[in-house]
Design a protein around this motif. Structure first.
Motif, PDB file in Angstrom:
ATOM      1  N   UNK A   1      83.818  11.040 -34.103  1.00  0.00           N
ATOM      2  CA  UNK A   1      83.138  11.257 -35.381  1.00  0.00           C
ATOM      3  C   UNK A   1      81.765  10.591 -35.385  1.00  0.00           C
ATOM      4  N   UNK A   2      80.877  11.188 -36.150  1.00  0.00           N
ATOM      5  CA  UNK A   2      79.544  10.622 -36.338  1.00  0.00           C
ATOM      6  C   UNK A   2      79.555   9.753 -37.589  1.00  0.00           C
ATOM      7  N   UNK A   3      79.193   8.479 -37.423  1.00  0.00           N
ATOM      8  CA  UNK A   3      79.067   7.580 -38.566  1.00  0.00           C
ATOM      9  C   UNK A   3      77.581   7.331 -38.829  1.00  0.00           C
TER      10      UNK A   3
ATOM     11  N   UNK B   1      77.025  -2.198 -37.509  1.00  0.00           N
ATOM     12  CA  UNK B   1      77.919  -1.962 -38.631  1.00  0.00           C
ATOM     13  C   UNK B   1      78.577  -0.595 -38.610  1.00  0.00           C
ATOM     14  N   UNK B   2      78.139   0.265 -37.695  1.00  0.00           N
ATOM     15  CA  UNK B   2      78.734   1.600 -37.560  1.00  0.00           C
ATOM     16  C   UNK B   2      79.739   1.678 -36.411  1.00  0.00           C
ATOM     17  N   UNK B   3      79.935   0.558 -35.703  1.00  0.00           N
ATOM     18  CA  UNK B   3      80.895   0.556 -34.597  1.00  0.00           C
ATOM     19  C   UNK B   3      82.315   0.719 -35.132  1.00  0.00           C
ATOM     20  N   UNK B   4      83.090   1.567 -34.477  1.00  0.00           N
ATOM     21  CA  UNK B   4      84.477   1.781 -34.905  1.00  0.00           C
ATOM     22  C   UNK B   4      85.484   1.304 -33.866  1.00  0.00           C
TER      23      UNK B   4
ATOM     24  N   UNK C   1      89.905   1.040 -39.084  1.00  0.00           N
ATOM     25  CA  UNK C   1      89.471   1.864 -40.200  1.00  0.00           C
ATOM     26  C   UNK C   1      88.008   2.236 -40.099  1.00  0.00           C
ATOM     27  N   UNK C   2      87.468   2.707 -41.200  1.00  0.00           N
ATOM     28  CA  UNK C   2      86.080   3.166 -41.237  1.00  0.00           C
ATOM     29  C   UNK C   2      85.123   1.993 -41.074  1.00  0.00           C
TER      30      UNK C   2
ATOM     31  N   UNK D   1      76.888   7.191 -33.656  1.00  0.00           N
ATOM     32  CA  UNK D   1      76.215   6.359 -34.655  1.00  0.00           C
ATOM     33  C   UNK D   1      74.797   6.866 -34.903  1.00  0.00           C
ATOM     34  N   UNK D   2      74.412   6.906 -36.161  1.00  0.00           N
ATOM     35  CA  UNK D   2      73.052   7.308 -36.524  1.00  0.00           C
ATOM     36  C   UNK D   2      72.581   6.451 -37.698  1.00  0.00           C
TER      37      UNK D   2
END
Length: 325
Positions: A95-97, A139-142, A149-150, A34-35
């Protein structure tokens, strides 16, 4: 970043563009997931009025930016958002979100800007900005149970502010002027991230004013540099005339003092009396400062010892102001 730093292209690009690239490379290398990038309104604002703007606004053309700051932040934000979904170097399953937060003009203790009377703009209190950054990170947690999903914030940009409101600012505060109407809606951040300001504009303004007033109280008031130079040169001149041999330019110094005081003995008496007076004023300033400005008592002593009444009058003024309050 504000003021002259905004037009220092080399330094600004090194920090905002190269620095962001370094962060993105590190995320790729170490599998960071996450960034959240802290961006700016300036990625879409270029000096023309914007009323209740939203994230649908296009980027302001890179080549049309009038300052290095806005141009470099726009490039950096686009790099960050384009890196959304990038696979980690060591683990292809990671993946980087990424997302970008575009804060309004930030205010709070140690930072403040206001608009001219005919200018409408919005602000964000520092604590509210921190809240937005935390919510954006969430909000970037997957891996949230029940959500597949994304992540909702992945690849998105969000305007963050408190609200559109008018400040009634004491003229004694340090402030920067904002000259063009531009304000934006945080509706998208509210709907997707759950962002709602936790500190109201009134509370934020009260905390900001309180900070600057306290900082003003902690500062050591004093005369201008010209007063410092005049007093120190004057004391050195009397000392040299009283105790140093009249060699070179000191002959003229002694001659001037003899014209005024008539004898070397009188010059020495004047110098000793002046030092004694400064010392007495310094001691008095120390005791008085212990009551009205205890943090700076030592500073008041040395400043008053050097400048005498030219310093003491500022402390007396502060004491009278405190008594009146």
């Amino acid at each position: 970043m504000s003021g002259k730093e905004m037009v220092q292209a080399g330094r600004t690009d090194e920090i905002n563009i190269n620095g962001t690239c370094n962060v993105l490379d590190a995320c790729h290398e170490h599998g960071v997931r996450r960034l959240v990038y802290v961006s700016t309104y300036n990625v879409v604002f270029g000096g023309k009025p914007i009323v209740n703007g939203s994230e649908t606004l296009p980027y302001f053309p890179i080549e049309d930016h009038v300052d290095a700051y806005g141009r470099s932040k726009s490039i950096a934000e686009q790099l960050v958002l384009k890196s959304n979904g990038r696979q980690a170097k060591s683990n292809k399953g990671t993946r980087l979100y990424t997302c970008a937060i575009r804060p309004a003009a930030i205010y709070g203790p140690a930072s403040f800007r206001i608009g001219a009377p005919n200018v409408k703009t919005d602000w964000v209190y520092a604590d509210n900005l921190v809240l937005a950054l935390i919510l954006a990170s969430m909000g970037l947690l997957d891996d949230i149970p029940g959500r597949k999903g994304t992540p909702v914030a992945a690849g998105q940009a969000y305007f963050i502010c408190d609200a559109l409101f008018t400040f009634n600012i004491p003229t004694t505060l340090n402030k920067e002027l904002v000259g063009v109407t531009h304000y934006f809606s945080y509706l998208k951040a509210k709907e997707e991230l759950g962002y709602v300001p936790v500190t109201s504009p009134q509370e934020g303004l009260a905390a900001t004013i309180s900070y600057w007033q306290e900082r003003k109280r902690r500062e050591l008031d004093g005369p201008t540099i010209f007063t410092w130079v005049a007093v120190i040169i004057g004391m050195l001149a009397v000392f040299s005339a009283a105790f140093l041999p009249p060699v070179g330019p000191l002959k003229w110094v002694l001659a001037v003092h003899l014209f005024v005081f008539r004898s070397v003995l009188a010059i020495r008496i004047v110098f000793v009396a002046a030092v004694a007076a400064h010392a007495g004023e310094g001691v008095y300033a120390w005791f008085l400062a212990k009551k009205v400005d205890p943090r700076n008592a030592t500073g008041w002593f040395w400043q008053t010892f050097a400048l005498g009444f030219f310093s003491l009058r500022f402390l007396l003024k502060r004491a009278r102001a405190g008594a009146g309050a």
